[in-house]
Design a protein around this motif. Structure first.
Motif, PDB file in Angstrom:
ATOM      1  N   GLY A  16       0.813  -1.208   0.000  1.00 23.57           N
ATOM      2  CA  GLY A  16       0.000   0.000   0.000  1.00 23.57           C
ATOM      3  C   GLY A  16       0.845   1.256   0.000  1.00 23.57           C
ATOM      4  O   GLY A  16       2.026   1.252  -0.380  1.00 23.57           O
ATOM      5  N   ILE A  17       0.267   2.332   0.473  1.00 23.42           N
ATOM      6  CA  ILE A  17       0.946   3.622   0.489  1.00 23.42           C
ATOM      7  C   ILE A  17       2.200   3.577   1.361  1.00 23.42           C
ATOM      8  O   ILE A  17       3.235   4.156   1.005  1.00 23.42           O
ATOM      9  CB  ILE A  17      -0.019   4.731   0.947  1.00 23.42           C
ATOM     10  N   GLY A  18       2.149   2.887   2.485  1.00 23.18           N
ATOM     11  CA  GLY A  18       3.329   2.762   3.338  1.00 23.18           C
ATOM     12  C   GLY A  18       4.481   2.094   2.607  1.00 23.18           C
ATOM     13  O   GLY A  18       5.646   2.490   2.764  1.00 23.18           O
ATOM     14  N   PHE A  19       4.173   1.105   1.805  1.00 23.58           N
ATOM     15  CA  PHE A  19       5.190   0.440   0.986  1.00 23.58           C
ATOM     16  C   PHE A  19       5.799   1.419  -0.019  1.00 23.58           C
ATOM     17  O   PHE A  19       7.012   1.509  -0.149  1.00 23.58           O
ATOM     18  CB  PHE A  19       4.576  -0.759   0.253  1.00 23.58           C
ATOM     19  N   VAL A  20       4.945   2.161  -0.717  1.00 19.85           N
ATOM     20  CA  VAL A  20       5.438   3.130  -1.713  1.00 19.85           C
ATOM     21  C   VAL A  20       6.306   4.184  -1.028  1.00 19.85           C
ATOM     22  O   VAL A  20       7.386   4.535  -1.520  1.00 19.85           O
ATOM     23  CB  VAL A  20       4.274   3.783  -2.484  1.00 19.85           C
ATOM     24  N   ARG A  21       5.861   4.662   0.119  1.00 14.24           N
ATOM     25  CA  ARG A  21       6.642   5.653   0.874  1.00 14.24           C
ATOM     26  C   ARG A  21       8.019   5.094   1.235  1.00 14.24           C
ATOM     27  O   ARG A  21       9.045   5.765   1.085  1.00 14.24           O
ATOM     28  CB  ARG A  21       5.896   6.082   2.127  1.00 14.24           C
ATOM     29  N   ALA A  22       8.051   3.852   1.701  1.00 19.03           N
ATOM     30  CA  ALA A  22       9.319   3.226   2.100  1.00 19.03           C
ATOM     31  C   ALA A  22      10.253   3.045   0.902  1.00 19.03           C
ATOM     32  O   ALA A  22      11.448   3.332   0.989  1.00 19.03           O
ATOM     33  CB  ALA A  22       9.052   1.884   2.785  1.00 19.03           C
ATOM     34  N   ILE A  23       9.725   2.577  -0.212  1.00 21.16           N
ATOM     35  CA  ILE A  23      10.534   2.383  -1.424  1.00 21.16           C
ATOM     36  C   ILE A  23      11.022   3.734  -1.955  1.00 21.16           C
ATOM     37  O   ILE A  23      12.155   3.859  -2.424  1.00 21.16           O
ATOM     38  CB  ILE A  23       9.707   1.618  -2.492  1.00 21.16           C
ATOM     39  N   VAL A  92       3.827 -11.764  -5.662  1.00 23.92           N
ATOM     40  CA  VAL A  92       4.179 -10.364  -5.379  1.00 23.92           C
ATOM     41  C   VAL A  92       3.763  -9.477  -6.548  1.00 23.92           C
ATOM     42  O   VAL A  92       3.140  -8.430  -6.354  1.00 23.92           O
ATOM     43  CB  VAL A  92       5.684 -10.214  -5.067  1.00 23.92           C
ATOM     44  N   ILE A  93       4.064  -9.894  -7.764  1.00 27.35           N
ATOM     45  CA  ILE A  93       3.670  -9.114  -8.935  1.00 27.35           C
ATOM     46  C   ILE A  93       2.158  -9.000  -9.016  1.00 27.35           C
ATOM     47  O   ILE A  93       1.624  -7.921  -9.331  1.00 27.35           O
ATOM     48  CB  ILE A  93       4.276  -9.720 -10.216  1.00 27.35           C
ATOM     49  N   ASP A  94       1.454 -10.062  -8.697  1.00 32.93           N
ATOM     50  CA  ASP A  94      -0.009 -10.025  -8.693  1.00 32.93           C
ATOM     51  C   ASP A  94      -0.526  -9.014  -7.667  1.00 32.93           C
ATOM     52  O   ASP A  94      -1.438  -8.231  -7.966  1.00 32.93           O
ATOM     53  CB  ASP A  94      -0.570 -11.425  -8.398  1.00 32.93           C
ATOM     54  N   GLU A  95       0.059  -9.013  -6.483  1.00 34.65           N
ATOM     55  CA  GLU A  95      -0.346  -8.048  -5.450  1.00 34.65           C
ATOM     56  C   GLU A  95      -0.064  -6.615  -5.898  1.00 34.65           C
ATOM     57  O   GLU A  95      -0.890  -5.729  -5.705  1.00 34.65           O
ATOM     58  CB  GLU A  95       0.383  -8.329  -4.132  1.00 34.65           C
ATOM     59  N   ILE A  96       1.101  -6.395  -6.481  1.00 34.19           N
ATOM     60  CA  ILE A  96       1.475  -5.067  -6.974  1.00 34.19           C
ATOM     61  C   ILE A  96       0.490  -4.617  -8.049  1.00 34.19           C
ATOM     62  O   ILE A  96       0.100  -3.451  -8.108  1.00 34.19           O
ATOM     63  CB  ILE A  96       2.927  -5.080  -7.541  1.00 34.19           C
ATOM     64  N   SER A  97       0.079  -5.534  -8.906  1.00 32.59           N
ATOM     65  CA  SER A  97      -0.818  -5.182 -10.015  1.00 32.59           C
ATOM     66  C   SER A  97      -2.238  -4.862  -9.539  1.00 32.59           C
ATOM     67  O   SER A  97      -2.994  -4.243 -10.274  1.00 32.59           O
ATOM     68  CB  SER A  97      -0.865  -6.313 -11.048  1.00 32.59           C
ATOM     69  N   LYS A  98      -2.574  -5.258  -8.315  1.00 35.69           N
ATOM     70  CA  LYS A  98      -3.934  -5.056  -7.794  1.00 35.69           C
ATOM     71  C   LYS A  98      -4.046  -3.978  -6.720  1.00 35.69           C
ATOM     72  O   LYS A  98      -5.117  -3.411  -6.529  1.00 35.69           O
ATOM     73  CB  LYS A  98      -4.456  -6.364  -7.198  1.00 35.69           C
ATOM     74  N   ASN A 100      -4.170  -0.659  -4.637  1.00 35.62           N
ATOM     75  CA  ASN A 100      -4.553   0.705  -5.029  1.00 35.62           C
ATOM     76  C   ASN A 100      -3.350   1.608  -5.242  1.00 35.62           C
ATOM     77  O   ASN A 100      -3.319   2.404  -6.168  1.00 35.62           O
ATOM     78  CB  ASN A 100      -5.468   1.330  -3.979  1.00 35.62           C
ATOM     79  N   ALA A 101      -2.350   1.500  -4.373  1.00 39.96           N
ATOM     80  CA  ALA A 101      -1.210   2.407  -4.407  1.00 39.96           C
ATOM     81  C   ALA A 101      -0.218   2.095  -5.520  1.00 39.96           C
ATOM     82  O   ALA A 101       0.616   2.935  -5.854  1.00 39.96           O
ATOM     83  CB  ALA A 101      -0.488   2.380  -3.057  1.00 39.96           C
ATOM     84  N   THR A 102      -0.304   0.922  -6.106  1.00 44.68           N
ATOM     85  CA  THR A 102       0.710   0.503  -7.075  1.00 44.68           C
ATOM     86  C   THR A 102       0.154   0.063  -8.432  1.00 44.68           C
ATOM     87  O   THR A 102       0.906  -0.026  -9.396  1.00 44.68           O
ATOM     88  CB  THR A 102       1.544  -0.654  -6.501  1.00 44.68           C
ATOM     89  N   ALA A 103      -1.128  -0.206  -8.527  1.00 47.65           N
ATOM     90  CA  ALA A 103      -1.706  -0.790  -9.750  1.00 47.65           C
ATOM     91  C   ALA A 103      -1.504   0.080 -10.981  1.00 47.65           C
ATOM     92  O   ALA A 103      -1.101  -0.423 -12.042  1.00 47.65           O
ATOM     93  CB  ALA A 103      -3.194  -1.076  -9.552  1.00 47.65           C
ATOM     94  N   SER A 104      -1.768   1.377 -10.890  1.00 43.49           N
ATOM     95  CA  SER A 104      -1.654   2.219 -12.087  1.00 43.49           C
ATOM     96  C   SER A 104      -0.206   2.333 -12.550  1.00 43.49           C
ATOM     97  O   SER A 104       0.074   2.303 -13.751  1.00 43.49           O
ATOM     98  CB  SER A 104      -2.262   3.599 -11.851  1.00 43.49           C
ATOM     99  N   LYS A 105       0.726   2.440 -11.629  1.00 32.25           N
ATOM    100  CA  LYS A 105       2.142   2.503 -11.991  1.00 32.25           C
ATOM    101  C   LYS A 105       2.572   1.173 -12.617  1.00 32.25           C
ATOM    102  O   LYS A 105       3.307   1.157 -13.601  1.00 32.25           O
ATOM    103  CB  LYS A 105       3.001   2.818 -10.767  1.00 32.25           C
ATOM    104  N   TYR A 106       2.111   0.056 -12.055  1.00 32.27           N
ATOM    105  CA  TYR A 106       2.438  -1.251 -12.617  1.00 32.27           C
ATOM    106  C   TYR A 106       1.943  -1.350 -14.060  1.00 32.27           C
ATOM    107  O   TYR A 106       2.678  -1.788 -14.947  1.00 32.27           O
ATOM    108  CB  TYR A 106       1.833  -2.378 -11.771  1.00 32.27           C
ATOM    109  N   LYS A 107       0.700  -0.945 -14.294  1.00 30.53           N
ATOM    110  CA  LYS A 107       0.134  -1.028 -15.647  1.00 30.53           C
ATOM    111  C   LYS A 107       0.935  -0.181 -16.623  1.00 30.53           C
ATOM    112  O   LYS A 107       1.183  -0.591 -17.758  1.00 30.53           O
ATOM    113  CB  LYS A 107      -1.332  -0.599 -15.631  1.00 30.53           C
TER     114      LYS A 107
END
Length: 122
Positions: A16-23, A92-98, A100-107
């Protein structure tokens, strides 16, 4: 997403957002005196191409249990049979693709990779 570690304990990961913030804290660029987080931009391609360090980094930054160390994650990854290792990448890729915080960037990254592959085939 849940993964069982070597000690038999189940650990939860959230992309989620916490993951994106950390990365984004790990991967930054500076322009005109401003720092910008570019974690997903710089690492999604590496994850999709099965880079093991990126997988470990993603799991570390998505962990919900702050006592789960980098070393423990790396030991878990090193101990997995190849089939389970590949299944974990896919999960992991499936989770990233779904998420909310990462799906659009993944696509967007996936579309750019596909376009580049088509261009290289010509």
């Amino acid at each position: 997403m849940k993964i069982t570690a070597l000690d038999g304990k189940e650990h939860e990961f959230k992309f989620g957002i916490g993951f994106v913030r950390a990365i984004d804290k790990v991967y930054t660029v500076e322009k005109e005196g401003f720092k910008f987080g570019v974690g997903l931009d710089l690492t999604l391609t590496k994850l999709i191409s099965r880079d093991p360090v990126t997988l470990a980094e993603y799991l570390y930054n998505a962990r919900k249990d702050s006592t789960l160390t980098r070393e423990a994650i790396e030991n878990l990854l090193d101990s997995l049979p190849n089939k389970e290792y590949e299944t974990l990448y896919d999960a992991v890729i499936d989770e990233i693709s779904k998420a909310n915080a990462t799906a659009s960037k993944y696509k967007a990254v996936k579309a750019n990779l596909q376009a580049a592959q088509k261009k290289n085939k010509k």
